[in-house]
Design a protein around this motif. Structure first.
Motif, PDB file in Angstrom:
ATOM      1  N   ILE A  53       0.871  -1.176   0.000  1.00  0.00           N
ATOM      2  CA  ILE A  53       0.000   0.000   0.000  1.00  0.00           C
ATOM      3  C   ILE A  53       0.905   1.222   0.000  1.00  0.00           C
ATOM      4  O   ILE A  53       1.673   1.414   0.935  1.00  0.00           O
ATOM      5  CB  ILE A  53      -0.937   0.004   1.226  1.00  0.00           C
ATOM      6  CG1 ILE A  53      -1.805  -1.265   1.231  1.00  0.00           C
ATOM      7  CG2 ILE A  53      -1.808   1.257   1.222  1.00  0.00           C
ATOM      8  CD1 ILE A  53      -2.690  -1.423   2.443  1.00  0.00           C
ATOM      9  N   GLY A  54       0.817   2.028  -1.075  1.00  0.00           N
ATOM     10  CA  GLY A  54       1.756   3.141  -1.226  1.00  0.00           C
ATOM     11  C   GLY A  54       3.156   2.559  -1.357  1.00  0.00           C
ATOM     12  O   GLY A  54       3.377   1.611  -2.101  1.00  0.00           O
ATOM     13  N   ASN A  55       4.109   3.092  -0.607  1.00  0.00           N
ATOM     14  CA  ASN A  55       5.456   2.522  -0.709  1.00  0.00           C
ATOM     15  C   ASN A  55       5.771   1.589   0.462  1.00  0.00           C
ATOM     16  O   ASN A  55       6.925   1.359   0.787  1.00  0.00           O
ATOM     17  CB  ASN A  55       6.513   3.625  -0.859  1.00  0.00           C
ATOM     18  CG  ASN A  55       6.319   4.714   0.167  1.00  0.00           C
ATOM     19  OD1 ASN A  55       5.614   4.494   1.158  1.00  0.00           O
ATOM     20  ND2 ASN A  55       6.915   5.863  -0.042  1.00  0.00           N
ATOM     21  N   GLU A  56       4.707   1.104   1.095  1.00  0.00           N
ATOM     22  CA  GLU A  56       4.916   0.209   2.237  1.00  0.00           C
ATOM     23  C   GLU A  56       4.441  -1.201   1.919  1.00  0.00           C
ATOM     24  O   GLU A  56       3.357  -1.390   1.349  1.00  0.00           O
ATOM     25  CB  GLU A  56       4.133   0.718   3.446  1.00  0.00           C
ATOM     26  CG  GLU A  56       4.882   1.747   4.257  1.00  0.00           C
ATOM     27  CD  GLU A  56       4.203   1.958   5.602  1.00  0.00           C
ATOM     28  OE1 GLU A  56       4.931   2.163   6.573  1.00  0.00           O
ATOM     29  OE2 GLU A  56       2.958   1.902   5.662  1.00  0.00           O
ATOM     30  N   ALA A  85      -5.245   3.030  10.435  1.00  0.00           N
ATOM     31  CA  ALA A  85      -6.662   2.872  10.080  1.00  0.00           C
ATOM     32  C   ALA A  85      -6.843   2.562   8.587  1.00  0.00           C
ATOM     33  O   ALA A  85      -7.604   1.664   8.230  1.00  0.00           O
ATOM     34  CB  ALA A  85      -7.448   4.124  10.467  1.00  0.00           C
ATOM     35  N   ARG A  86      -6.119   3.282   7.719  1.00  0.00           N
ATOM     36  CA  ARG A  86      -6.308   3.078   6.289  1.00  0.00           C
ATOM     37  C   ARG A  86      -5.839   1.681   5.869  1.00  0.00           C
ATOM     38  O   ARG A  86      -6.538   0.967   5.130  1.00  0.00           O
ATOM     39  CB  ARG A  86      -5.551   4.161   5.518  1.00  0.00           C
ATOM     40  CG  ARG A  86      -5.631   4.017   4.032  1.00  0.00           C
ATOM     41  CD  ARG A  86      -5.207   5.292   3.322  1.00  0.00           C
ATOM     42  NE  ARG A  86      -5.124   5.075   1.880  1.00  0.00           N
ATOM     43  CZ  ARG A  86      -3.991   4.824   1.225  1.00  0.00           C
ATOM     44  NH1 ARG A  86      -2.843   4.777   1.872  1.00  0.00           N
ATOM     45  NH2 ARG A  86      -4.011   4.635  -0.074  1.00  0.00           N
ATOM     46  N   HIS A 129      -8.130   4.007  -3.847  1.00  0.00           N
ATOM     47  CA  HIS A 129      -6.915   3.500  -3.208  1.00  0.00           C
ATOM     48  C   HIS A 129      -6.265   2.466  -4.123  1.00  0.00           C
ATOM     49  O   HIS A 129      -6.921   1.518  -4.552  1.00  0.00           O
ATOM     50  CB  HIS A 129      -7.239   2.820  -1.873  1.00  0.00           C
ATOM     51  CG  HIS A 129      -8.016   3.693  -0.931  1.00  0.00           C
ATOM     52  ND1 HIS A 129      -7.421   4.507   0.007  1.00  0.00           N
ATOM     53  CD2 HIS A 129      -9.356   3.883  -0.785  1.00  0.00           C
ATOM     54  CE1 HIS A 129      -8.348   5.148   0.691  1.00  0.00           C
ATOM     55  NE2 HIS A 129      -9.538   4.795   0.237  1.00  0.00           N
ATOM     56  N   GLU A 130      -4.985   2.661  -4.397  1.00  0.00           N
ATOM     57  CA  GLU A 130      -4.260   1.670  -5.202  1.00  0.00           C
ATOM     58  C   GLU A 130      -3.468   0.777  -4.260  1.00  0.00           C
ATOM     59  O   GLU A 130      -2.777   1.273  -3.375  1.00  0.00           O
ATOM     60  CB  GLU A 130      -3.274   2.365  -6.152  1.00  0.00           C
ATOM     61  CG  GLU A 130      -3.876   3.470  -7.007  1.00  0.00           C
ATOM     62  CD  GLU A 130      -4.781   2.937  -8.119  1.00  0.00           C
ATOM     63  OE1 GLU A 130      -4.733   1.721  -8.399  1.00  0.00           O
ATOM     64  OE2 GLU A 130      -5.550   3.752  -8.690  1.00  0.00           O
ATOM     65  N   LEU A 131      -3.580  -0.516  -4.440  1.00  0.00           N
ATOM     66  CA  LEU A 131      -2.800  -1.427  -3.618  1.00  0.00           C
ATOM     67  C   LEU A 131      -2.502  -2.698  -4.399  1.00  0.00           C
ATOM     68  O   LEU A 131      -3.070  -2.930  -5.458  1.00  0.00           O
ATOM     69  CB  LEU A 131      -3.513  -1.754  -2.312  1.00  0.00           C
ATOM     70  CG  LEU A 131      -4.847  -2.490  -2.391  1.00  0.00           C
ATOM     71  CD1 LEU A 131      -5.010  -3.372  -1.170  1.00  0.00           C
ATOM     72  CD2 LEU A 131      -5.990  -1.493  -2.424  1.00  0.00           C
ATOM     73  N   GLN A 141      -1.546  -9.250  -7.122  1.00  0.00           N
ATOM     74  CA  GLN A 141      -2.699  -8.734  -7.851  1.00  0.00           C
ATOM     75  C   GLN A 141      -2.845  -7.246  -7.551  1.00  0.00           C
ATOM     76  O   GLN A 141      -3.008  -6.850  -6.400  1.00  0.00           O
ATOM     77  CB  GLN A 141      -3.957  -9.497  -7.366  1.00  0.00           C
ATOM     78  CG  GLN A 141      -5.252  -9.014  -7.959  1.00  0.00           C
ATOM     79  CD  GLN A 141      -6.447  -9.481  -7.129  1.00  0.00           C
ATOM     80  OE1 GLN A 141      -6.302 -10.108  -6.067  1.00  0.00           O
ATOM     81  NE2 GLN A 141      -7.633  -9.175  -7.599  1.00  0.00           N
ATOM     82  N   ASP A 142      -2.737  -6.426  -8.606  1.00  0.00           N
ATOM     83  CA  ASP A 142      -2.934  -4.988  -8.408  1.00  0.00           C
ATOM     84  C   ASP A 142      -4.424  -4.709  -8.338  1.00  0.00           C
ATOM     85  O   ASP A 142      -5.201  -5.287  -9.092  1.00  0.00           O
ATOM     86  CB  ASP A 142      -2.305  -4.197  -9.554  1.00  0.00           C
ATOM     87  CG  ASP A 142      -0.784  -4.316  -9.521  1.00  0.00           C
ATOM     88  OD1 ASP A 142      -0.241  -4.493  -8.408  1.00  0.00           O
ATOM     89  OD2 ASP A 142      -0.157  -4.255 -10.598  1.00  0.00           O
TER      90      ASP A 142
END
Ligand SMILES: Nc1ncnc2c1ncn2[C@@H]1O[C@H](COP(=O)(O)OP(=O)(O)OP(=O)(O)O)[C@@H](O)[C@H]1O
Ligand SMILES: [Mg+2]
Length: 336
Positions: A53-56, A85-86, A129-131, A141-142
């Motif tokens: 998620i993001g760069n994590e 939370a997110r 949200h992109e993950l 899986q994107d």
């Protein structure tokens, strides 16, 4: 358009699409490659717990508990919202959301954080949200989770809506609409008290306190530390507390006495808070005891609270009462 409910608790994160649900511990940890990912025995099929998620890159829930070196777990609310939370919400919702499909989400906040954080939580979640979901077999899986609308309600109202509404969002039990109902939601960190007076929220009768199950767990962990020299993390105590025994470095410790004492003390504290808070609300028709902690404390708490305490369905996991109600509330406000 799909309606989902998510209850991001300090102890457990819960989500549902009305048909299926999932629960995992509210723990986020740093991900690292696991050399030997398959379990040796066929495991029960479980939802993904590994995400980018993001760069994590993170593990959540039991996978983080078991495999992450750096583990995040906090009982501080502003930190909880900002840091976890997110991630917890997206991990919880991802099995129920199709790539790019609009989702409408009902979620909640504890009573005392409701006004202060309602807008911040909405802003945090209401977006695309992109993950990436990393499945158990290692495939990636994107996914875009598109939360087009968020509604935040005070957490204990979830349990109330769960009793009040059916799966179509229609009124099922009239008494919850016409009567004055008190709700006590005992969670991991907080206990929330609220009054619904003919479905209207009563500010005077509502309060969050720190009397969550973790207080009792703390007492148990301290005693274990004295006896064994090991500091057991609070989120690892549910199974031993339920079984009445814990094994630390090969030694077995009987927990039954200390659990009874700690739960009894916590129940007394919560009952005192309720009786004081609702002293002027002697016209309450019934009291709903909910949350996972509510189920654990029910035998201790029921005799101490003044009023008609409604029994909870014994065949249901009480941790899910709020999230099921969130979802039904979504069906109520967004009829299809
Ligand atoms: N099957 C179960 N597994 C784990 N805990 C359970 C279970 N059933 C009941 N419990 C109890 O539920 C408690 C957690 O309740 P719940 O999920 O309602 O808290 P939470 O919503 O995460 O916390 P908070 O409301 O403070 O944010 C646990 O501490 C435990 O006492
Ligand atoms: Mg809760």
């Amino acid at each position: 358009m799909r309606i989902l409910g998510a209850d991001i608790g300090f102890g457990y994160t819960k989500a549902t699409d009305g048909r299926q649900f999932q629960v995992f511990k509210s723990i986020v940890g740093e991900a690292h490659p696991i050399q030997f990912a398959e379990t040796l025995l066929p495991a029960q099929a479980s939802q993904p717990r590994h995400f980018v998620i993001g760069n994590e890159e993170v593990f959540v829930g039991e996978l983080a508990e078991a495999q992450s070196r750096g583990r995040g777990f906090t009982l501080d609310h502003s930190q909880f919202l900002a840091k976890y939370a997110r991630t917890l919400a997206l991990a919880a919702l991802s099995p129920f959301a199709e790539h790019g499909d609009p989702v409408r989400l009902v979620t909640g906040l504890p009573i005392s954080f409701f006004r202060k954080y309602k807008d911040a939580l909405t802003t945090l979640l209401q977006q695309r949200h992109e993950l990436s979901v990393i499945h158990a077999d290692g495939s990636r899986q994107d996914k875009q989770i598109y939360i087009e609308k968020v509604r935040v309600i005070p957490q204990p109202f979830g349990s109330l809506f769960n009793l009040m509404l059916d799966a179509q969002g229609k009124t099922l039990q009239q008494r919850f609409v016409t009567e004055k109902i008190g709700v006590i939601d005992v969670g991991f960190r907080t206990t929330d008290f609220t009054i619904s007076d003919k479905t209207r929220y009563s500010e005077r009768g509502s309060l969050s306190t720190d009397s969550g199950i973790s207080l009792a767990y703390n007492a148990i962990a301290n005693l274990l530390h004295e006896k064994s020299g090991t500091q057991v993390e609070l989120y690892r105590l549910y199974e031993p507390v339920t079984r009445g025994v814990i094994k630390i470095k090969g030694h077995k410790y009987d927990l039954t006495g200390i659990v009874q004492q700690a739960f009894g003390q916590l129940a007394t504290r919560i009952a005192t808070e309720a009786n004081r808070l609702w002293a002027d609300d002697w016209d309450i028709d019934a009291i709903v005891l909910t949350g996972g902690g509510g189920a654990a404390l029910a035998p201790y708490l029921q005799p101490l609270v003044q009023g008609e305490v409604l029994p909870m369905p014994a065949d249901q996991d009480a941790r899910l009462n709020n999230v099921m109600g969130y979802w039904k509330y979504g069906a109520h406000i967004w009829p299809m």
